[in-house]
Design a protein around this motif. Structure first.
Motif, PDB file in Angstrom:
ATOM      1  N   ARG A  31       3.073  52.834  27.598  1.00 26.25           N
ATOM      2  CA  ARG A  31       2.756  51.509  28.136  1.00 26.25           C
ATOM      3  C   ARG A  31       3.951  50.904  28.883  1.00 26.25           C
ATOM      4  NH1 ARG A  31       0.468  48.164  23.685  1.00 26.25           N
ATOM      5  NH2 ARG A  31      -1.094  49.786  23.859  1.00 26.25           N
ATOM      6  N   LYS A  32       5.128  50.946  28.261  1.00 29.21           N
ATOM      7  CA  LYS A  32       6.312  50.329  28.869  1.00 29.21           C
ATOM      8  C   LYS A  32       6.676  51.009  30.198  1.00 29.21           C
ATOM      9  CE  LYS A  32      10.525  48.219  27.223  1.00 29.21           C
ATOM     10  NZ  LYS A  32      11.479  48.162  26.119  1.00 29.21           N
ATOM     11  N   PRO A  33       6.767  52.343  30.260  1.00 29.82           N
ATOM     12  CA  PRO A  33       7.039  52.982  31.568  1.00 29.82           C
ATOM     13  C   PRO A  33       5.938  52.695  32.602  1.00 29.82           C
ATOM     14  CG  PRO A  33       7.376  54.567  29.804  1.00 29.82           C
ATOM     15  CD  PRO A  33       6.790  53.336  29.187  1.00 29.82           C
ATOM     16  N   GLY A  34       4.694  52.622  32.153  1.00 32.53           N
ATOM     17  CA  GLY A  34       3.594  52.315  33.068  1.00 32.53           C
ATOM     18  C   GLY A  34       3.730  50.927  33.673  1.00 32.53           C
ATOM     19  N   ILE A  35       4.108  49.956  32.869  1.00 34.87           N
ATOM     20  CA  ILE A  35       4.314  48.599  33.380  1.00 34.87           C
ATOM     21  C   ILE A  35       5.518  48.556  34.314  1.00 34.87           C
ATOM     22  CG2 ILE A  35       4.937  46.238  32.685  1.00 34.87           C
ATOM     23  CD1 ILE A  35       3.066  46.608  30.273  1.00 34.87           C
ATOM     24  N   TYR A  36       6.566  49.301  33.989  1.00 40.38           N
ATOM     25  CA  TYR A  36       7.724  49.373  34.893  1.00 40.38           C
ATOM     26  C   TYR A  36       7.337  49.959  36.249  1.00 40.38           C
ATOM     27  CZ  TYR A  36      11.105  48.227  31.206  1.00 40.38           C
ATOM     28  OH  TYR A  36      11.821  47.602  30.233  1.00 40.38           O
ATOM     29  N   ILE A  37       6.546  51.015  36.226  1.00 41.25           N
ATOM     30  CA  ILE A  37       6.125  51.651  37.477  1.00 41.25           C
ATOM     31  C   ILE A  37       5.247  50.692  38.287  1.00 41.25           C
ATOM     32  CG2 ILE A  37       4.691  53.500  38.441  1.00 41.25           C
ATOM     33  CD1 ILE A  37       5.783  55.279  36.143  1.00 41.25           C
ATOM     34  N   ALA A  38       4.316  50.028  37.628  1.00 47.85           N
ATOM     35  CA  ALA A  38       3.463  49.063  38.317  1.00 47.85           C
ATOM     36  C   ALA A  38       4.301  47.914  38.885  1.00 47.85           C
ATOM     37  CB  ALA A  38       2.395  48.523  37.375  1.00 47.85           C
ATOM     38  N   SER A  39       5.300  47.463  38.145  1.00 40.66           N
ATOM     39  CA  SER A  39       6.188  46.393  38.626  1.00 40.66           C
ATOM     40  C   SER A  39       7.004  46.860  39.823  1.00 40.66           C
ATOM     41  CB  SER A  39       7.129  45.942  37.507  1.00 40.66           C
ATOM     42  OG  SER A  39       6.405  45.434  36.423  1.00 40.66           O
ATOM     43  N   LEU A  40       7.494  48.088  39.761  1.00 40.48           N
ATOM     44  CA  LEU A  40       8.268  48.636  40.873  1.00 40.48           C
ATOM     45  C   LEU A  40       7.408  48.735  42.130  1.00 40.48           C
ATOM     46  CD1 LEU A  40      10.857  49.964  41.974  1.00 40.48           C
ATOM     47  CD2 LEU A  40       9.916  52.149  41.210  1.00 40.48           C
ATOM     48  N   LEU A  41       6.185  49.213  41.995  1.00 41.32           N
ATOM     49  CA  LEU A  41       5.289  49.304  43.151  1.00 41.32           C
ATOM     50  C   LEU A  41       4.938  47.916  43.692  1.00 41.32           C
ATOM     51  CD1 LEU A  41       2.947  52.239  42.124  1.00 41.32           C
ATOM     52  CD2 LEU A  41       4.647  52.204  43.938  1.00 41.32           C
ATOM     53  N   THR A  42       4.804  46.939  42.814  1.00 43.06           N
ATOM     54  CA  THR A  42       4.562  45.565  43.262  1.00 43.06           C
ATOM     55  C   THR A  42       5.732  45.072  44.091  1.00 43.06           C
ATOM     56  OG1 THR A  42       3.258  45.106  41.284  1.00 43.06           O
ATOM     57  CG2 THR A  42       4.108  43.200  42.491  1.00 43.06           C
ATOM     58  N   PHE A  43       6.934  45.306  43.599  1.00 45.43           N
ATOM     59  CA  PHE A  43       8.132  44.890  44.324  1.00 45.43           C
ATOM     60  C   PHE A  43       8.226  45.584  45.680  1.00 45.43           C
ATOM     61  CE2 PHE A  43      12.609  45.699  45.383  1.00 45.43           C
ATOM     62  CZ  PHE A  43      13.030  44.396  45.553  1.00 45.43           C
ATOM     63  N   LEU A  44       7.956  46.877  45.719  1.00 42.44           N
ATOM     64  CA  LEU A  44       8.030  47.621  46.978  1.00 42.44           C
ATOM     65  C   LEU A  44       7.003  47.125  47.991  1.00 42.44           C
ATOM     66  CD1 LEU A  44       8.654  51.249  45.663  1.00 42.44           C
ATOM     67  CD2 LEU A  44      10.293  49.722  46.789  1.00 42.44           C
TER      68      LEU A  44
END
Length: 144
Positions: A31-44
């Motif tokens: 869950r935590k890595p998935g949220i990080y990845i989703a956050s990173l894609l949002t930022f990009l």
């Protein structure tokens, strides 16, 4: 804002929302890595939409510089104004030129790079033909 841009933003928002939903329903250890990845894609995506207008302005400035040099070589001792058409439906490689000694004419130049510049379109005043213009150039843009 152009309708295509609105559609892109809506589609990106839906995609990011789905990523967050999927990340929330992942097993606890993922869950935590998935949220990080989703956050990173949002930022990009946010950076992409924020930077895109500046990238387009930079490209216009470079192409305007190339076209200006071309016109100096083609038409020395003349003045002109270089503009562009605003909107996503227009090709960004076409720059519009209005010469001071022919104000009612507009010439569109295709500017691919420093060495590939040609006159691709003409907007003469009503009742005139393109070849009647003082700055009409007969070149094939496809093979120039």
């Amino acid at each position: 804002m152009h309708p295509i841009t609105v559609i892109e933003i809506i589609a990106s928002s839906i995609f990011i929302g789905l990523l967050f939903i999927v990340a929330i329903f992942l097993p606890r250890r993922l869950r935590k890595p998935g949220i990080y990845i989703a956050s990173l894609l949002t930022f990009l995506l946010l950076m992409f939409f924020a930077a895109r207008p500046y990238i387009h302005d930079y490209q216009f400035a470079k192409k305007k510089e190339y076209l200006n040099q071309y016109l100096i070589n083609q038409y020395p001792n003349q003045n002109w104004e270089i503009t562009r058409q605003i909107g996503r439906q227009y090709n960004r490689n076409y720059l519009l030129v209005n010469f001071d000694n022919e104000r009612d004419w507009t010439y569109a130049y295709l500017v691919k790079n420093k060495k590939r510049i040609c006159q691709g379109a003409w907007m003469p005043p009503e009742g005139k033909f393109p070849d009647e213009g003082k700055h009409y150039e007969v070149k094939d843009c496809e093979y120039h």
